[in-house]
Design a protein around this motif. Sequence first.
Motif, short mmCIF file in Angstrom:
data_model
loop_
_atom_site.label_atom_id
_atom_site.label_comp_id
_atom_site.label_asym_id
_atom_site.label_seq_id
_atom_site.Cartn_x
_atom_site.Cartn_y
_atom_site.Cartn_z
N LEU A 1 -9.51 -0.14 12.65
CA LEU A 1 -9.38 -0.50 11.24
C LEU A 1 -10.46 -1.46 10.77
O LEU A 1 -10.71 -1.58 9.58
CB LEU A 1 -8.00 -1.11 10.99
CG LEU A 1 -6.83 -0.12 11.07
CD1 LEU A 1 -5.51 -0.86 11.04
CD2 LEU A 1 -6.90 0.88 9.93
N ALA B 1 -5.67 -2.55 1.36
CA ALA B 1 -6.10 -1.26 1.90
C ALA B 1 -7.24 -0.73 1.05
O ALA B 1 -7.21 -0.82 -0.17
CB ALA B 1 -4.94 -0.28 1.89
N HIS C 1 -9.24 1.96 5.50
CA HIS C 1 -9.31 0.76 6.33
C HIS C 1 -8.36 -0.25 5.70
O HIS C 1 -8.25 -0.32 4.48
CB HIS C 1 -10.73 0.20 6.39
CG HIS C 1 -11.65 0.99 7.27
ND1 HIS C 1 -11.67 0.85 8.64
CD2 HIS C 1 -12.56 1.96 6.98
CE1 HIS C 1 -12.56 1.67 9.15
NE2 HIS C 1 -13.12 2.37 8.18
N ALA C 2 -7.67 -1.01 6.54
CA ALA C 2 -6.71 -1.98 6.02
C ALA C 2 -6.87 -3.28 6.76
O ALA C 2 -7.29 -3.31 7.92
CB ALA C 2 -5.29 -1.44 6.17
N PRO D 1 -0.83 -6.40 3.14
CA PRO D 1 -2.25 -6.23 3.50
C PRO D 1 -3.03 -5.68 2.30
O PRO D 1 -2.44 -5.33 1.29
CB PRO D 1 -2.19 -5.20 4.63
CG PRO D 1 -0.86 -4.56 4.56
CD PRO D 1 0.03 -5.34 3.65
N TYR E 1 -1.15 -2.57 -4.11
CA TYR E 1 -0.99 -1.94 -2.80
C TYR E 1 0.13 -0.94 -2.85
O TYR E 1 1.19 -1.25 -3.38
CB TYR E 1 -0.67 -3.03 -1.77
CG TYR E 1 -0.51 -2.55 -0.34
CD1 TYR E 1 -1.60 -2.42 0.50
CD2 TYR E 1 0.76 -2.26 0.15
CE1 TYR E 1 -1.43 -2.01 1.81
CE2 TYR E 1 0.92 -1.84 1.48
CZ TYR E 1 -0.18 -1.73 2.30
OH TYR E 1 -0.03 -1.32 3.59
N GLY F 1 3.23 -10.13 5.34
CA GLY F 1 2.62 -10.21 4.02
C GLY F 1 2.07 -8.86 3.60
O GLY F 1 2.14 -7.89 4.36
N THR G 1 0.39 -8.05 9.95
CA THR G 1 1.67 -7.37 10.09
C THR G 1 2.69 -8.04 9.18
O THR G 1 3.78 -7.54 8.97
CB THR G 1 2.19 -7.40 11.53
OG1 THR G 1 2.18 -8.76 11.98
CG2 THR G 1 1.33 -6.57 12.44
#
Lengths: 428, 428
Positions: free
Chosen positions: A133, A95, A84-85, A93, A68, A91, A89
Amino acid sequence: MYYDTVEAMNRAALEELQLERLKLTIEKARKSPFYKEHLAGVNTDDLKSVADVTSLPFTTKDDLRSQYPYGMLTRPLDDFVRLHASSGTTGTPTAIFYTQEDLDTWADLMARSMYCCGCRRSDVLQNMSGYGLFTGGLGIHNGSERLGMLTVPAGAGNTKRQIKLIRDFSVTVLHIIPSFALYFAQKVNEAGFDVKDMPWRIALIGAEPHTEETRRKVEEMMHIKAYNSYGLSEMNGPGVAFECIEQKGMHVWEDAYIAEIINPDTGEHVAEGEIGELVMTTLLRDGMPLIRYRTRDLTRFVPGDCACGRTHRRIDRIAGRADDMMILKGVNIYPMQIEQCLMSMPEVGQNYLIELITEGVTDQLKVKVEIKDEFFVEDMRALQGLQKKIAKNLCSEILITPRVELCQHDSIPKSEGKAVRVIDNRKK
Amino acid sequence: MYYDTVEAMNRAALEELQLERLKLTIEKARKSPFYKEHLAGVNTDDLKSVADVTSLPFTTKDDLRSQYPYGMLTRPLDDFVRLHASSGTTGTPTAIFYTQEDLDTWADLMARSMYCCGCRRSDVLQNMSGYGLFTGGLGIHNGSERLGMLTVPAGAGNTKRQIKLIRDFSVTVLHIIPSFALYFAQKVNEAGFDVKDMPWRIALIGAEPHTEETRRKVEEMMHIKAYNSYGLSEMNGPGVAFECIEQKGMHVWEDAYIAEIINPDTGEHVAEGEIGELVMTTLLRDGMPLIRYRTRDLTRFVPGDCACGRTHRRIDRIAGRADDMMILKGVNIYPMQIEQCLMSMPEVGQNYLIELITEGVTDQLKVKVEIKDEFFVEDMRALQGLQKKIAKNLCSEILITPRVELCQHDSIPKSEGKAVRVIDNRKK
């Protein structure tokens, strides 16, 4: 739509195409920092058939996280037009990045998927899903426009307005979450309309996992044909696998993906028709190809040919997450197997609890099952008969005979939020 | 982007192009049930220059409503792929239909608009607007992808996630509602970040009407350049007129639209530079062309040439709605003119009230104005001076000298919901 040219291709030609695209995908993937290293030992000349995909290393969600945000990209960031992810909020994410070519491929696959379950250019689709998203919103939207359907971007919520739009514009196809569909059918009735008079004929309900029973309920309550589908953002989003009008499993678009089903423990392919973890390789992904991606989703290949004539293999509805797997006496058991078995019995109520315990040196499976009031009678023999029937049914599904305990409606404590269905009390 | 070929075209050539496209648009429009009748008396051979557009009849919102849903369409419904509709659940909404060609034109205009205020292919745009039936969401989204920007479909709300996405993906362009921008800047500070360290450089804030003062506040609080724009779903959505980096009015894309400014009472063009109602004609709309559409939005043409070199005329920020117009002693007055005049004076507080009264046989304008505490002194002479100054400033704006009444901070009753600024107590 693409039926003649791709979807009904004979298997040999399809696998030839897959092999060719797999080699191209590997070459492309190597332009990314991650795969340059990850595929260092791979020589595409060694791939003699698509079955040799098993010689390639897996890619996991942890790999996506460790790379990431940009480590999986095969092109400069400037070449990408969409991302798009996952919504976390906290940890790291994940993508997913798309070039314009990727968006075009995705829209094509999505259009083909919708055509496959009966949608046509003359249909009017109302997209009752949130956008943003979440890939379901824009994915369905772009595919619908690509197919040439008049597309109403209604978004989620606002039942009253949804009904008005559906009636005003003679909407024939709904993209709707199944749990919302059941609620929506009630609201339509409450608003004084008969669902039989509504213009709709097709519901796309793949946005959330659901049982066959829920599908039938949606079809009955809404007077509609409901089609399941499968997708995940790592593979673009929706449009990876879709039901045809036969409603007997979802065709995986094998010209765009290689699908495998493995034992999540050993990484080996399971026997044909057995449940395991779905592993996917992209064949048409330009900017962010993924090779042997471990989806963690559990399913099986549906054996045999489909009456629709499409040769692309079908997967069954998702039976849970690989992370939920329990191993007992060397056997892999998924909670969803137990749930589906229990819920198919008319005597069983809404709640149950799975407990793993150690007795002496052996592990045991206990299943506590709530029984509907009308079956919870004072006739001990009847209850024992029911107990045996449940144990037998479960055994034929999971290959282990569990101890079954019957209890009354509402006697299993309900947890707040997501239901706790499994308690592991085994001695480690 | 299209600067050389279209945007800096000399006026004569541009008007030639407009005339040609106007004629084609009329022919196309006549394929719709509405315009077939509405334009029955029109002969395109009579149109000798684009100025002759004034010989055509207006189209109004009531026309759209009376033709709801399909009466304005020039093609069979099957040829349309998108619809946007006003959100009302009561009354007749208006619906706008798009063919794929229309969506392409719209995306091109939107991409050009964003390029015009400095967005480039290498930028990363976060779309912080809701999607769905509101044209702002999908309009900005499709334009951004068309320009080749990496587009993050964040959607509205969830400040924490918005900040994370902006930082993780080095977002350089925000599409954000100005009132939310002010709130968002605070939240960024509260989250422990300095707005100066954020990667952004451009904010597109045209989604909601706002004053120049608000723009400057957004720019200051967010450390960003903020650009205004104009659009309405009847003309596709956003991308009708956009500010260039000069920030001195919004260029109307005159190869795609004919813009006129009329006196809403007489329907005649106002004098150059005067405020009036914007009337728009589509020149590139395929499926649902609109001719001389009365937008009800008030603005004026900004006189003179723009330093950016674009020859397309600029309109000023929207000064209110034609429906709000008051007529007093034969003069048209818009509440927004009074508001802008008052708000430009440092002594004036947040609230004011306009009252129309009849004294004897003449109508009068009264303006009650809240004065900031530091100016509300006990020196009668100073207060009278301020009163006169306000009356004089207003007169130079609206050409009528109102009676000005000064009052203390918070002494004008606040209404719940939308502020009531005008009370008409005239005898009819």
